[in-house]
Write a protein that holds these residues in place. Structure first.
Motif, mmCIF file in Angstrom:
data_model
loop_
_atom_site.group_PDB
_atom_site.id
_atom_site.type_symbol
_atom_site.label_atom_id
_atom_site.label_comp_id
_atom_site.label_asym_id
_atom_site.label_seq_id
_atom_site.Cartn_x
_atom_site.Cartn_y
_atom_site.Cartn_z
ATOM 1 N N PHE A 1 1.106 -1.206 0.439
ATOM 2 C CA PHE A 1 -0.075 -0.250 0.094
ATOM 3 C C PHE A 1 0.797 1.189 0.018
ATOM 4 O O PHE A 1 1.823 1.826 0.456
ATOM 5 C CB PHE A 1 -0.651 0.330 0.859
ATOM 6 N N TYR B 1 -4.989 1.450 6.860
ATOM 7 C CA TYR B 1 -5.154 0.752 5.957
ATOM 8 C C TYR B 1 -4.578 -0.856 6.434
ATOM 9 O O TYR B 1 -5.735 -1.866 6.359
ATOM 10 C CB TYR B 1 -5.085 1.415 4.897
ATOM 11 N N GLY C 1 -2.570 -1.526 -3.215
ATOM 12 C CA GLY C 1 -3.753 -0.274 -3.063
ATOM 13 C C GLY C 1 -2.715 0.582 -3.015
ATOM 14 O O GLY C 1 -1.265 0.957 -2.440
ATOM 15 N N GLY D 1 -2.856 5.880 -5.239
ATOM 16 C CA GLY D 1 -3.512 5.779 -6.060
ATOM 17 C C GLY D 1 -2.929 5.360 -7.669
ATOM 18 O O GLY D 1 -3.229 5.089 -8.891
ATOM 19 N N THR E 1 -0.693 3.028 -8.106
ATOM 20 C CA THR E 1 -1.132 2.043 -8.560
ATOM 21 C C THR E 1 -1.555 1.724 -9.497
ATOM 22 O O THR E 1 -1.839 0.415 -10.307
ATOM 23 C CB THR E 1 -2.485 1.889 -7.594
ATOM 24 N N ALA F 1 -6.770 -4.473 -6.560
ATOM 25 C CA ALA F 1 -6.151 -3.094 -6.909
ATOM 26 C C ALA F 1 -7.555 -2.606 -5.690
ATOM 27 O O ALA F 1 -8.073 -2.809 -6.034
ATOM 28 C CB ALA F 1 -6.174 -2.348 -7.807
ATOM 29 N N ALA F 2 -6.878 -1.082 -4.742
ATOM 30 C CA ALA F 2 -7.197 0.211 -4.329
ATOM 31 C C ALA F 2 -6.999 1.225 -4.433
ATOM 32 O O ALA F 2 -5.797 1.192 -4.239
ATOM 33 C CB ALA F 2 -7.803 -0.611 -2.799
ATOM 34 N N VAL F 3 -7.505 1.750 -5.207
ATOM 35 C CA VAL F 3 -7.325 3.197 -5.759
ATOM 36 C C VAL F 3 -8.113 4.391 -5.446
ATOM 37 O O VAL F 3 -9.271 4.715 -5.747
ATOM 38 C CB VAL F 3 -7.485 3.354 -7.395
ATOM 39 N N ILE G 1 -10.800 -4.255 -9.359
ATOM 40 C CA ILE G 1 -9.723 -2.999 -8.904
ATOM 41 C C ILE G 1 -11.371 -2.075 -8.333
ATOM 42 O O ILE G 1 -12.999 -1.657 -8.884
ATOM 43 C CB ILE G 1 -10.096 -2.087 -9.925
ATOM 44 N N ALA H 1 -12.661 -0.144 1.033
ATOM 45 C CA ALA H 1 -11.154 -0.454 0.291
ATOM 46 C C ALA H 1 -10.517 -2.009 1.108
ATOM 47 O O ALA H 1 -9.900 -3.005 -0.162
ATOM 48 C CB ALA H 1 -10.084 0.684 0.331
ATOM 49 N N LEU I 1 -10.222 -5.845 -0.733
ATOM 50 C CA LEU I 1 -8.676 -5.917 -1.075
ATOM 51 C C LEU I 1 -8.738 -7.580 -0.574
ATOM 52 O O LEU I 1 -8.622 -8.598 -0.265
ATOM 53 C CB LEU I 1 -7.299 -5.013 -0.328
#
Length: 256
Positions: free
Chosen positions: A31, A45, A111, A117, A120, A133-135, A191, A245, A249
Motif C-alpha cells: 500500500f 489501512y 493500493g 493511487g 497503483t 487493486a484499491a485506488v 479494482i 477498500a 482487498l
C-alpha cells in the motif's frame, strides 16, 4: 497485529502482520502513501487488513519519510513523476522479495492514496501479477495530468528545468503507464475506486471517465470493478471508503 520497521534493499518499509501466522505465507497487500506523506500515515489501512488476516507492506516513496533529502515541497513536486515511476519499479523488488522469503500466498494486492493511487494504476498497466487493486483518490491519465501540472507551474512563473525534447521524452515514457492508453492490460482484475467529487488536488472527472471506459472492458465480470463516489468529499478518504477498500482487498485476495 505486529508492526516491524524494516529495510528491504534500499527501501524502508513497515511490515504489518496479524499476530497469528506472521511467519507463514499470507495474502499480501503493498500500500503506497500520498505526496508529502509517509508510510506511517497509512497504518489505519494496514490495521484493517491485518485484522482480516493479511500481510501488509507500507513502503516509503523516494524523497519521502525515511528517504527525505530535505527538499522543500516545490522541489519534491517537480520530481513527482520520477517518484511515481520509481515506486512502480520498486514494487517489482518488493514482489520478488516477498516470494523469495515465502511470505505471500497467491499474488499481491496493491493500493494507495492520492499519489499512491496514481502509482497503483500505473502498476496495473505493467504487472499482470497484481491480483486486485484499491485506488483511493488516484488517477491513471498520466499524460494529461503531467501536461496539466506543467501548465500550472508555468502559469505561476516557474521555469521548468527541462528542455522541449526532455518534455516529449517524459510524456512518451508516461504514456507507457497511462491507464487510458492501456486499458486491455487491466484484464478484468478486481479494482475498487474511491473519489470525492469535490477533490481539487486529483480531479474527480478524469478518474470517473477512466472507470466508465474500463467498464466496457469488464462487461463479462462487472462485479470486478466498483467506483465509490462521495458528493461532498474533497481530497480526504472517508472512513466508509477506507473500510470498503480494505474489505475489497481482503475479499479478492483471501484464498479460503
Amino acid at each position: 497485529m505486529r508492526v516491524q520497521r524494516q529495510m528491504w534493499g534500499h527501501i524502508p518499509l513497515l511490515h504489518i502482520t496479524p499476530d497469528q501466522g506472521a511467519e507463514t505465507a499470507l495474502p499480501t497487500v503493498v500500500f503506497f502513501h500520498g505526496h508529502m506523506s509517509a508510510k506511517e500515515h497509512n497504518l489505519h489501512y494496514a490495521y484493517q487488513l491485518a485484522e482480516k488476516g493479511l500481510r501488509v507492506i507500507l513502503p516509503d516513496a523516494l524523497l519521502h519519510g525515511e528517504r527525505s533529502e530535505g527538499s522543500d515541497e516545490v522541489q519534491i513536486s517537480l520530481r513527482f513523476w520520477e517518484i511515481v515511476l520509481t515506486s512502480i519499479e520498486e514494487l517489482a523488488i518488493l514482489h520478488k522479495e516477498l516470494h523469495e522469503q515465502g511470505l505471500v500466498a497467491g499474488e499481491l494486492g496493491v493500493g494507495g492514496t492520492s499519489m499512491g493511487g496514481i502509482t497503483t494504476l500505473g502498476a496495473m498497466t505493467v504487472y499482470p501479477w497484481i491480483q486486485a487493486a484499491a485506488v483511493m483518490m488516484g488517477a491513471g491519465n498520466y499524460v494529461e495530468l503531467a501536461q496539466a501540472q506543467m501548465a500550472q507551474y508555468e502559469s505561476r512563473g516557474f521555469q521548468l528545468p527541462i528542455s522541449a525534447d526532455e518534455r516529449e521524452r517524459m510524456l512518451s515514457t508516461l504514456a507507457i503507464f497511462d491507464s487510458g492508453k492501456n486499458q486491455p492490460k487491466f484484464n478484468g482484475r478486481p479494482i475498487y475506486f474511491w473519489h470525492g467529487e469535490q477533490d481539487v488536488t486529483v480531479p474527480f472527472e478524469p478518474t470517473y471517465r477512466l472507470f466508465k471506459e474500463l467498464k466496457e472492458q469488464y462487461k463479462a465480470m462487472p462485479e470486478n470493478i466498483v467506483f465509490a463516489r462521495e458528493r461532498e468529499a474533497g481530497h480526504a478518504v472517508s472512513r466508509k471508503g477506507m473500510l470498503e477498500a480494505t474489505e475489497w482487498l481482503a475479499k479478492h485476495l483471501k484464498t479460503e
